[in-house]
Design an enzyme around this catalytic site. Sequence first.
Site, PDB file in Angstrom:
ATOM      1  CB  THR A   8       2.700  -4.811   4.451  1.00 40.33           C
ATOM      2  OG1 THR A   8       3.841  -4.541   3.430  1.00 40.33           O
ATOM      3  CG2 THR A   8       1.756  -4.622   4.646  1.00 40.33           C
ATOM      4  NE  ARG A  40       7.420  -1.423   0.039  1.00 45.26           N
ATOM      5  CZ  ARG A  40       6.404  -1.250  -0.566  1.00 45.26           C
ATOM      6  NH1 ARG A  40       5.069  -0.693  -0.347  1.00 45.26           N
ATOM      7  NH2 ARG A  40       6.638  -3.420   0.289  1.00 45.26           N
ATOM      8  CE  LYS A  64      -2.190   2.993   3.022  1.00 44.47           C
ATOM      9  NZ  LYS A  64      -1.588   1.558   3.390  1.00 44.47           N
ATOM     10  CG  HIS A  80       0.762   3.120  -1.436  1.00 42.21           C
ATOM     11  ND1 HIS A  80       0.811   2.609  -1.466  1.00 42.21           N
ATOM     12  CD2 HIS A  80       2.079   3.756  -2.274  1.00 42.21           C
ATOM     13  CE1 HIS A  80       1.889   2.016  -2.983  1.00 42.21           C
ATOM     14  NE2 HIS A  80       2.081   3.180  -2.796  1.00 42.21           N
ATOM     15  NE  ARG A  93       2.925   0.899   5.496  1.00 36.61           N
ATOM     16  CZ  ARG A  93       3.751  -0.005   4.256  1.00 36.61           C
ATOM     17  NH1 ARG A  93       3.908  -1.062   4.476  1.00 36.61           N
ATOM     18  NH2 ARG A  93       2.789   0.449   3.420  1.00 36.61           N
TER      19      ARG A  93
HETATM   20  N1  UDP Z   1      -2.970  -4.742   3.835  1.00 35.34           N
HETATM   21  C1  UDP Z   1      -3.687  -5.202   4.382  1.00 35.34           C
HETATM   22  N2  UDP Z   1      -3.539  -6.204   4.838  1.00 35.34           N
HETATM   23  C2  UDP Z   1      -3.235  -7.410   4.083  1.00 35.34           C
HETATM   24  C3  UDP Z   1      -2.252  -7.236   2.988  1.00 35.34           C
HETATM   25  C4  UDP Z   1      -2.480  -5.404   3.281  1.00 35.34           C
HETATM   26  O1  UDP Z   1      -4.887  -4.798   5.332  1.00 35.34           O
HETATM   27  O2  UDP Z   1      -3.072  -8.776   4.716  1.00 35.34           O
HETATM   28  C5  UDP Z   1      -4.155  -3.420   3.285  1.00 35.34           C
HETATM   29  C6  UDP Z   1      -2.191  -2.690   4.013  1.00 35.34           C
HETATM   30  O3  UDP Z   1      -2.757  -1.177   4.537  1.00 35.34           O
HETATM   31  C7  UDP Z   1      -1.532  -2.615   3.035  1.00 35.34           C
HETATM   32  C8  UDP Z   1      -2.500  -2.351   1.264  1.00 35.34           C
HETATM   33  O4  UDP Z   1      -2.911  -2.657   1.845  1.00 35.34           O
HETATM   34  O5  UDP Z   1      -0.593  -1.026   3.048  1.00 35.34           O
HETATM   35  C9  UDP Z   1      -1.645  -2.390   0.791  1.00 35.34           C
HETATM   36  O6  UDP Z   1      -1.166  -3.859   0.284  1.00 35.34           O
HETATM   37  P1  UDP Z   1       0.364  -4.512   0.117  1.00 35.34           P
HETATM   38  O7  UDP Z   1       0.680  -5.929   0.134  1.00 35.34           O
HETATM   39  O8  UDP Z   1       0.740  -3.597  -1.231  1.00 35.34           O
HETATM   40  O9  UDP Z   1       1.824  -3.742   0.828  1.00 35.34           O
HETATM   41  P2  UDP Z   1       2.281  -2.102   1.168  1.00 35.34           P
HETATM   42  O10 UDP Z   1       3.280  -2.203  -0.782  1.00 35.34           O
HETATM   43  O11 UDP Z   1       1.338  -1.021   1.223  1.00 35.34           O
HETATM   44  O12 UDP Z   1       3.553  -2.850   2.207  1.00 35.34           O
HETATM   45 MG    MG Z   2       1.888  -2.370  -2.615  1.00 31.14          MG
END
Ligand code: UDP
Ligand code: MG
Length: 169
Positions: A99, A93, A11, A128, A110
């Site tokens: 996340t 993952r 990103k 991502h 992360r």
């Molecule tokens: N995100 C955020 N706050 C949250 C949830 C998600 O800023 O409470 C952002 C974060 O950058 C995350 C992206 O939105 O990577 C996509 O969310 P997802 O739930 O799909 O998580 P990921 O699959 O990226 O772990």
């Molecule tokens: Mg996701």
Amino acid sequence: MTNQSCLILIKPDGLVKSLTGNIISTLSETKLKIIGAKVVSVKKELAEQHYAELKAKKPHIFESTLKYIMGEFHTPRVMALVYYGEDAIQKIREIAGKTNPEDADPITIRGKYGRINSKTGVFENCVHASDSEENAEREIKLWFKPEEIVENLYPTKKSKKTEEVLDWA
Ligand code: UDP
Ligand code: MG
């Protein structure tokens, strides 16, 4: 054993922090193959399609997540990669981490490089990674054209395009 493909995006925060090399090195521990790679300037339409699921699941963070991936907080660039191999999604993952960078194991990508932006509340988590085979297929088809990937991942069709395309002068 199942061979899977997985979309990784480094990103905009990963790019401004000059973490491309670190992230790709870490991902190479999985011994998966890179079968597609490019740098993209993300337009709103692509951002919305990519995060379509988030709009329904977490509407409160949808708009700021779009701004984040479009680079409004950092730089308007994302590096898109397709990895391929055995259990690619779970391996990636795991190495990417949770996340929320504060919940992510410190030795994950992360956990090491992410932060929560105190002004926007966005989880700036540097990468991502697709979370299922179904989402990987949907996402890879959004970000890549068939000829940009060096494996025949999904069925293709030939179609004649009549619109003008940009070419080298
Ligand atoms: N995100 C955020 N706050 C949250 C949830 C998600 O800023 O409470 C952002 C974060 O950058 C995350 C992206 O939105 O990577 C996509 O969310 P997802 O739930 O799909 O998580 P990921 O699959 O990226 O772990
Ligand atoms: Mg996701």
